[in-house]
Design a protein around this motif. Structure first.
Motif, PDB file in Angstrom:
ATOM      1  N   GLY A 298      71.507  13.447  90.675  1.00 29.45           N
ATOM      2  CA  GLY A 298      71.365  14.463  89.633  1.00 29.45           C
ATOM      3  C   GLY A 298      72.424  14.424  88.553  1.00 29.45           C
ATOM      4  N   THR A 299      73.385  13.517  88.656  1.00 31.08           N
ATOM      5  CA  THR A 299      74.449  13.444  87.645  1.00 31.08           C
ATOM      6  C   THR A 299      73.938  12.720  86.401  1.00 31.08           C
ATOM      7  OG1 THR A 299      76.147  13.338  89.362  1.00 31.08           O
ATOM      8  CG2 THR A 299      76.779  12.614  87.150  1.00 31.08           C
ATOM      9  N   PRO A 300      74.060  13.315  85.216  1.00 31.15           N
ATOM     10  CA  PRO A 300      73.665  12.603  83.996  1.00 31.15           C
ATOM     11  C   PRO A 300      74.622  11.434  83.736  1.00 31.15           C
ATOM     12  CG  PRO A 300      73.868  14.981  83.612  1.00 31.15           C
ATOM     13  CD  PRO A 300      74.469  14.701  84.945  1.00 31.15           C
ATOM     14  N   VAL A 301      74.060  10.272  83.427  1.00 37.80           N
ATOM     15  CA  VAL A 301      74.873   9.066  83.228  1.00 37.80           C
ATOM     16  C   VAL A 301      74.493   8.381  81.921  1.00 37.80           C
ATOM     17  CG1 VAL A 301      75.507   6.804  84.160  1.00 37.80           C
ATOM     18  CG2 VAL A 301      75.111   8.707  85.712  1.00 37.80           C
ATOM     19  N   LEU A 302      75.513   8.064  81.146  1.00 38.22           N
ATOM     20  CA  LEU A 302      75.333   7.237  79.945  1.00 38.22           C
ATOM     21  C   LEU A 302      75.799   5.833  80.322  1.00 38.22           C
ATOM     22  CD1 LEU A 302      76.721   8.156  76.380  1.00 38.22           C
ATOM     23  CD2 LEU A 302      76.512   5.828  77.215  1.00 38.22           C
TER      24      LEU A 302
ATOM     25  N   THR B 180      69.132   6.630  75.788  1.00 33.65           N
ATOM     26  CA  THR B 180      69.829   5.689  74.908  1.00 33.65           C
ATOM     27  C   THR B 180      70.997   5.041  75.634  1.00 33.65           C
ATOM     28  OG1 THR B 180      69.249   6.992  72.959  1.00 33.65           O
ATOM     29  CG2 THR B 180      71.055   5.427  72.718  1.00 33.65           C
ATOM     30  N   ALA B 181      70.962   3.717  75.749  1.00 31.80           N
ATOM     31  CA  ALA B 181      72.073   2.953  76.301  1.00 31.80           C
ATOM     32  C   ALA B 181      72.804   2.277  75.135  1.00 31.80           C
ATOM     33  CB  ALA B 181      71.558   1.919  77.295  1.00 31.80           C
TER      34      ALA B 181
ATOM     35  N   ASP C 122      77.696   2.688  65.656  1.00 29.78           N
ATOM     36  CA  ASP C 122      78.083   4.094  65.475  1.00 29.78           C
ATOM     37  C   ASP C 122      76.886   5.020  65.678  1.00 29.78           C
ATOM     38  OD1 ASP C 122      80.653   3.322  64.893  1.00 29.78           O
ATOM     39  OD2 ASP C 122      80.345   3.313  62.724  1.00 29.78           O
ATOM     40  N   SER C 123      75.751   4.645  65.116  1.00 31.69           N
ATOM     41  CA  SER C 123      74.551   5.474  65.246  1.00 31.69           C
ATOM     42  C   SER C 123      74.111   5.581  66.703  1.00 31.69           C
ATOM     43  CB  SER C 123      73.407   4.896  64.411  1.00 31.69           C
ATOM     44  OG  SER C 123      73.756   4.872  63.058  1.00 31.69           O
ATOM     45  N   ARG C 124      74.189   4.463  67.388  1.00 34.58           N
ATOM     46  CA  ARG C 124      73.763   4.458  68.794  1.00 34.58           C
ATOM     47  C   ARG C 124      74.723   5.289  69.653  1.00 34.58           C
ATOM     48  NH1 ARG C 124      69.657   1.771  70.614  1.00 34.58           N
ATOM     49  NH2 ARG C 124      69.472   1.180  72.803  1.00 34.58           N
TER      50      ARG C 124
ATOM     51  N   ALA D  20      75.610  10.010  72.822  1.00 36.26           N
ATOM     52  CA  ALA D  20      76.520  11.121  73.106  1.00 36.26           C
ATOM     53  C   ALA D  20      75.797  12.460  73.019  1.00 36.26           C
ATOM     54  CB  ALA D  20      77.691  11.088  72.126  1.00 36.26           C
ATOM     55  N   ALA D  21      74.930  12.605  72.039  1.00 29.90           N
ATOM     56  CA  ALA D  21      74.175  13.856  71.903  1.00 29.90           C
ATOM     57  C   ALA D  21      73.271  14.071  73.113  1.00 29.90           C
ATOM     58  CB  ALA D  21      73.359  13.827  70.612  1.00 29.90           C
ATOM     59  N   GLU D  22      72.639  13.014  73.585  1.00 30.15           N
ATOM     60  CA  GLU D  22      71.758  13.124  74.758  1.00 30.15           C
ATOM     61  C   GLU D  22      72.552  13.514  76.003  1.00 30.15           C
ATOM     62  OE1 GLU D  22      68.606   9.695  73.182  1.00 30.15           O
ATOM     63  OE2 GLU D  22      69.859   9.313  74.938  1.00 30.15           O
ATOM     64  N   LEU D  23      73.722  12.887  76.184  1.00 30.49           N
ATOM     65  CA  LEU D  23      74.523  13.207  77.375  1.00 30.49           C
ATOM     66  C   LEU D  23      75.083  14.628  77.289  1.00 30.49           C
ATOM     67  CD1 LEU D  23      75.731  12.291  80.050  1.00 30.49           C
ATOM     68  CD2 LEU D  23      77.711  11.415  78.782  1.00 30.49           C
ATOM     69  N   ALA D  24      75.581  15.011  76.120  1.00 32.91           N
ATOM     70  CA  ALA D  24      76.139  16.360  75.965  1.00 32.91           C
ATOM     71  C   ALA D  24      75.088  17.428  76.263  1.00 32.91           C
ATOM     72  CB  ALA D  24      76.701  16.530  74.556  1.00 32.91           C
TER      73      ALA D  24
END
Length: 205
Positions: free
Chosen positions: A107-111, A143-144, A161-163, A168-172
């Motif tokens: 259940g841990t979100p991972v980037l 997004t990886a 930078d865009s990626r 980061a937005a998805e993980l946050a």
């Protein structure tokens, strides 16, 4: 409530482009997070290499590795970054996650992110890293991020930078929306005494 973001980086050199990518990702998540209470920690696997190897053969972690495992398994969000070696994640990176209980990251979100000398190796994110964390029952964000040598410095076209910002937005968002999860323990099964099982069989006859 303070959310805990942990970055695991498997870079071997110093300075390390893998560590640099981990730092840029953690900073981007910090910017994207709507809460000011974000505790950020970085786990450098390079410093734990000997203890990881010892754990592989003895089954017991040393003090620093034990602390690192506790830090990672207690995270509300994880950033995992590895250099690409021979077409996959590094052995050090894989060994670290091998010594963690395979239910501890449920259940841990991972980037997921990786660095390499050429863009040709970018598929390591999809054919190696995403299946690894799916096996560990983590929530891998869509997004990886892969950074090749040409992405660093003035030669980059801004795509990295865009990626980074999108990931980061998805993980946050996942960290802030994450419900409390109890990890590292299997559901308890009710134990039926053997006499009761025999009695039940007799009734069925």
């Amino acid at each position: 409530m303070t959310n805990k973001l942990v970055a695991v980086t498997a870079g071997l050199s110093r300075p390390s482009s893998t560590r640099l990518l981990a730092d840029r990702l953690t900073e981007a998540v910090r910017r994207q997070a709507h809460t000011a209470d974000l505790d950020v920690q970085v786990v450098e696997l390079r410093e734990l290499a000997a203890e990881i190897a010892q754990n592989m053969v003895t089954g017991f972690p040393g003090p620093r590795l034990r602390d690192a495992i506790g830090t990672v398994t207690g995270a509300d969000g994880l950033i995992a970054v590895t250099p690409v070696f021979t077409g996959s994640y590094s052995g050090l990176f894989k060994s670290f996650f091998d010594v963690i209980d395979n239910r501890a990251l449920t259940g841990t979100p991972v980037l997921i992110a990786a660095t390499g000398g050429s863009a040709r190796h970018s598929l390591v994110l999809e054919h190696a890293m995403r299946p690894l964390f799916a096996y560990l029952r983590s929530i891998v964000i869509p997004t990886a991020v892969y950074a090749a040598a040409e992405d660093w410095g003035a030669g980059g076209d801004g795509a990295l930078d865009s990626r980074i910002d999108r990931a980061a937005a998805e993980l946050a968002a996942l960290i802030e929306a994450r419900p409390a999860v109890v990890r590292g323990s299997a559901p308890e099964e009710a134990v039926v005494p053997f006499e009761q099982q025999l009695a039940a069989l007799a009734t069925e006859e």
